[in-house]
Design a protein around this motif. Structure first.
Motif, PDB file in Angstrom:
ATOM      1  N   HIS A 199      92.659 -57.992 -58.521  1.00 57.05           N
ATOM      2  CA  HIS A 199      93.021 -57.109 -59.631  1.00 57.05           C
ATOM      3  C   HIS A 199      94.234 -56.217 -59.340  1.00 57.05           C
ATOM      4  O   HIS A 199      94.775 -55.618 -60.272  1.00 57.05           O
ATOM      5  CB  HIS A 199      91.817 -56.242 -60.021  1.00 57.05           C
ATOM      6  CG  HIS A 199      90.679 -57.021 -60.591  1.00 57.05           C
ATOM      7  ND1 HIS A 199      89.634 -57.471 -59.836  1.00 57.05           N
ATOM      8  CD2 HIS A 199      90.445 -57.450 -61.865  1.00 57.05           C
ATOM      9  CE1 HIS A 199      88.786 -58.133 -60.606  1.00 57.05           C
ATOM     10  NE2 HIS A 199      89.252 -58.143 -61.838  1.00 57.05           N
ATOM     11  N   ARG A 252     101.043 -51.788 -63.396  1.00 49.27           N
ATOM     12  CA  ARG A 252     101.009 -50.394 -63.850  1.00 49.27           C
ATOM     13  C   ARG A 252     102.110 -49.574 -63.175  1.00 49.27           C
ATOM     14  O   ARG A 252     102.722 -48.715 -63.802  1.00 49.27           O
ATOM     15  CB  ARG A 252      99.632 -49.777 -63.580  1.00 49.27           C
ATOM     16  CG  ARG A 252      98.523 -50.353 -64.439  1.00 49.27           C
ATOM     17  CD  ARG A 252      97.224 -49.665 -64.152  1.00 49.27           C
ATOM     18  NE  ARG A 252      97.213 -48.314 -64.676  1.00 49.27           N
ATOM     19  CZ  ARG A 252      96.457 -47.335 -64.190  1.00 49.27           C
ATOM     20  NH1 ARG A 252      95.681 -47.553 -63.156  1.00 49.27           N
ATOM     21  NH2 ARG A 252      96.498 -46.131 -64.734  1.00 49.27           N
ATOM     22  N   TRP A 291      88.509 -47.082 -60.657  1.00 53.30           N
ATOM     23  CA  TRP A 291      88.217 -47.971 -61.774  1.00 53.30           C
ATOM     24  C   TRP A 291      87.369 -49.166 -61.334  1.00 53.30           C
ATOM     25  O   TRP A 291      86.346 -49.486 -61.956  1.00 53.30           O
ATOM     26  CB  TRP A 291      89.509 -48.468 -62.422  1.00 53.30           C
ATOM     27  CG  TRP A 291      89.239 -49.516 -63.463  1.00 53.30           C
ATOM     28  CD1 TRP A 291      89.429 -50.854 -63.348  1.00 53.30           C
ATOM     29  CD2 TRP A 291      88.681 -49.298 -64.767  1.00 53.30           C
ATOM     30  NE1 TRP A 291      89.033 -51.496 -64.490  1.00 53.30           N
ATOM     31  CE2 TRP A 291      88.562 -50.566 -65.382  1.00 53.30           C
ATOM     32  CE3 TRP A 291      88.269 -48.168 -65.467  1.00 53.30           C
ATOM     33  CZ2 TRP A 291      88.051 -50.727 -66.670  1.00 53.30           C
ATOM     34  CZ3 TRP A 291      87.765 -48.312 -66.753  1.00 53.30           C
ATOM     35  CH2 TRP A 291      87.665 -49.581 -67.335  1.00 53.30           C
ATOM     36  N   TYR A 323      97.599 -56.419 -61.402  1.00 53.66           N
ATOM     37  CA  TYR A 323      97.627 -55.731 -62.698  1.00 53.66           C
ATOM     38  C   TYR A 323      97.380 -54.235 -62.550  1.00 53.66           C
ATOM     39  O   TYR A 323      98.180 -53.406 -63.012  1.00 53.66           O
ATOM     40  CB  TYR A 323      96.567 -56.325 -63.626  1.00 53.66           C
ATOM     41  CG  TYR A 323      96.313 -55.463 -64.844  1.00 53.66           C
ATOM     42  CD1 TYR A 323      97.320 -55.269 -65.790  1.00 53.66           C
ATOM     43  CD2 TYR A 323      95.094 -54.828 -65.029  1.00 53.66           C
ATOM     44  CE1 TYR A 323      97.101 -54.462 -66.907  1.00 53.66           C
ATOM     45  CE2 TYR A 323      94.871 -54.021 -66.136  1.00 53.66           C
ATOM     46  CZ  TYR A 323      95.875 -53.833 -67.074  1.00 53.66           C
ATOM     47  OH  TYR A 323      95.664 -53.037 -68.151  1.00 53.66           O
ATOM     48  N   LEU A 324      96.274 -53.864 -61.884  1.00 57.55           N
ATOM     49  CA  LEU A 324      95.886 -52.458 -61.824  1.00 57.55           C
ATOM     50  C   LEU A 324      96.832 -51.615 -60.971  1.00 57.55           C
ATOM     51  O   LEU A 324      96.942 -50.410 -61.178  1.00 57.55           O
ATOM     52  CB  LEU A 324      94.460 -52.337 -61.270  1.00 57.55           C
ATOM     53  CG  LEU A 324      93.340 -52.898 -62.148  1.00 57.55           C
ATOM     54  CD1 LEU A 324      92.006 -52.792 -61.432  1.00 57.55           C
ATOM     55  CD2 LEU A 324      93.286 -52.193 -63.494  1.00 57.55           C
ATOM     56  N   TRP A 372      84.285 -55.922 -67.156  1.00 58.66           N
ATOM     57  CA  TRP A 372      84.451 -54.866 -66.172  1.00 58.66           C
ATOM     58  C   TRP A 372      83.107 -54.359 -65.649  1.00 58.66           C
ATOM     59  O   TRP A 372      83.002 -53.948 -64.487  1.00 58.66           O
ATOM     60  CB  TRP A 372      85.271 -53.723 -66.756  1.00 58.66           C
ATOM     61  CG  TRP A 372      86.725 -54.038 -66.888  1.00 58.66           C
ATOM     62  CD1 TRP A 372      87.467 -54.100 -68.031  1.00 58.66           C
ATOM     63  CD2 TRP A 372      87.626 -54.347 -65.811  1.00 58.66           C
ATOM     64  NE1 TRP A 372      88.764 -54.434 -67.750  1.00 58.66           N
ATOM     65  CE2 TRP A 372      88.893 -54.594 -66.392  1.00 58.66           C
ATOM     66  CE3 TRP A 372      87.485 -54.462 -64.426  1.00 58.66           C
ATOM     67  CZ2 TRP A 372      90.005 -54.927 -65.627  1.00 58.66           C
ATOM     68  CZ3 TRP A 372      88.596 -54.795 -63.661  1.00 58.66           C
ATOM     69  CH2 TRP A 372      89.830 -55.022 -64.255  1.00 58.66           C
ATOM     70  N   MET A 398      92.965 -46.919 -59.171  1.00 56.40           N
ATOM     71  CA  MET A 398      92.510 -48.308 -59.161  1.00 56.40           C
ATOM     72  C   MET A 398      91.141 -48.443 -58.492  1.00 56.40           C
ATOM     73  O   MET A 398      90.240 -49.108 -59.012  1.00 56.40           O
ATOM     74  CB  MET A 398      93.519 -49.206 -58.439  1.00 56.40           C
ATOM     75  CG  MET A 398      93.082 -50.673 -58.361  1.00 56.40           C
ATOM     76  SD  MET A 398      94.190 -51.726 -57.393  1.00 56.40           S
ATOM     77  CE  MET A 398      93.821 -51.150 -55.718  1.00 56.40           C
TER      78      MET A 398
END
Length: 267
Positions: free
Chosen positions: A187, A195, A220, A190-191, A166, A217
């Motif tokens: 991503h 979620r 992040w 998934y993110l 990351w 997201m």
């Protein structure tokens, strides 16, 4: 190096720009969730008569929550856009509050931090690991807590090689405009997608601390500088400086923040 220069050189994510977009979706429900989070972790029903330092105020949501709970609040942030967000949320939701001061400042500036004085509650959620010098930020912020006062911090969990991955993603996100949409696309399943599905099934579509899944997201993926720590490392650091752990919530070894509330020993 100042904030603008760090952003220009790809060394820092513009957290404040993301928070500015988030404010358009701020609701009374999210404010209530922020208040509930403070009350639960601090073990209080009110902050009446208490002083509250929000070190790295971001959107200003938790400064607002503290002020609504009765605290005298001092908010600061290194990111100019975050300072503006905090000012904006005050203007929108608590314009007549005279117990709330907002300014620009860096938790890595020991002169600035020491001049703030000591507070009953020092709050820094998801901030100190984004400074570029987490150890220095720990040292400075610890000095802002009154004897007998509380320190509430949240620090990214160290997942070993996953955290190294990351770090690479975040560095690339900030240094290449071309890479940003690619990283989001790669991503998002998934993110964002997974979620969302998990939260929909479990009835937790709203993020507990008020952030929406989309802005969470982006925060992040872009959140750089980026450091991590194991829960025992955070515990040991503050224990050795006279703090006692009173509350802790971990992310269970997964991606995310471990939350800690410490009380400084009374003299």
């Amino acid at each position: 190096m100042g904030h603008a220069a760090e952003v220009e050189s790809g060394q820092r994510f513009e957290f404040g720009e993301n928070w500015a977009r988030f404010l358009s979706e701020l609701s009374d429900e999210k404010i209530a969730a922020a208040e509930a989070s403070l009350k639960r972790m601090l073990g209080v029903e009110s902050l009446q008569g208490k002083t509250f330092l929000d070190a790295g105020s971001g959107s200003g949501l938790f400064s607002l929550a503290a002020a609504r709970l009765g605290a005298t609040v001092h908010s600061f942030d290194f990111d100019p856009s975050s300072v503006k967000c905090t000012e904006r949320i005050k203007q929108l939701k608590f314009p007549d509050c005279e117990r709330w001061r907002i300014e620009s400042g860096s938790v890595l500036d020991p002169g600035y931090v020491s001049a703030l004085g000591a507070f009953d509650v020092v709050y820094s959620w998801g901030v100190l690991h984004h400074t570029g010098d987490m150890a220095g930020a720990f040292a400075n912020i610890a000095g802002c807590v009154k004897p007998g006062g509380l320190l509430f911090v949240a620090i990214y969990n160290d997942q070993g090689w996953v955290s190294r991955y990351w770090t690479w993603v975040k560095r690339l996100y900030n240094r290449s405009n071309v890479a940003k949409p690619v990283l989001i696309a790669c991503h998002a399943p998934y993110l964002l997608g997974l979620r969302w599905l998990v939260r929909a099934i479990s009835g937790r579509l709203s993020i507990e601390r008020g952030m929406t899944i989309w802005y969470d997201m982006i925060d992040w993926l872009g959140g750089y500088p980026f450091e991590v720590a194991k829960p025992e490392q955070v515990f040991a650091y503050f224990r050795d400086r006279g703090f006692t752990l009173t509350e802790m919530t971990t992310c269970g070894g997964r991606m995310g923040c471990n939350e800690f509330v410490f009380r400084l020993a009374s003299r």
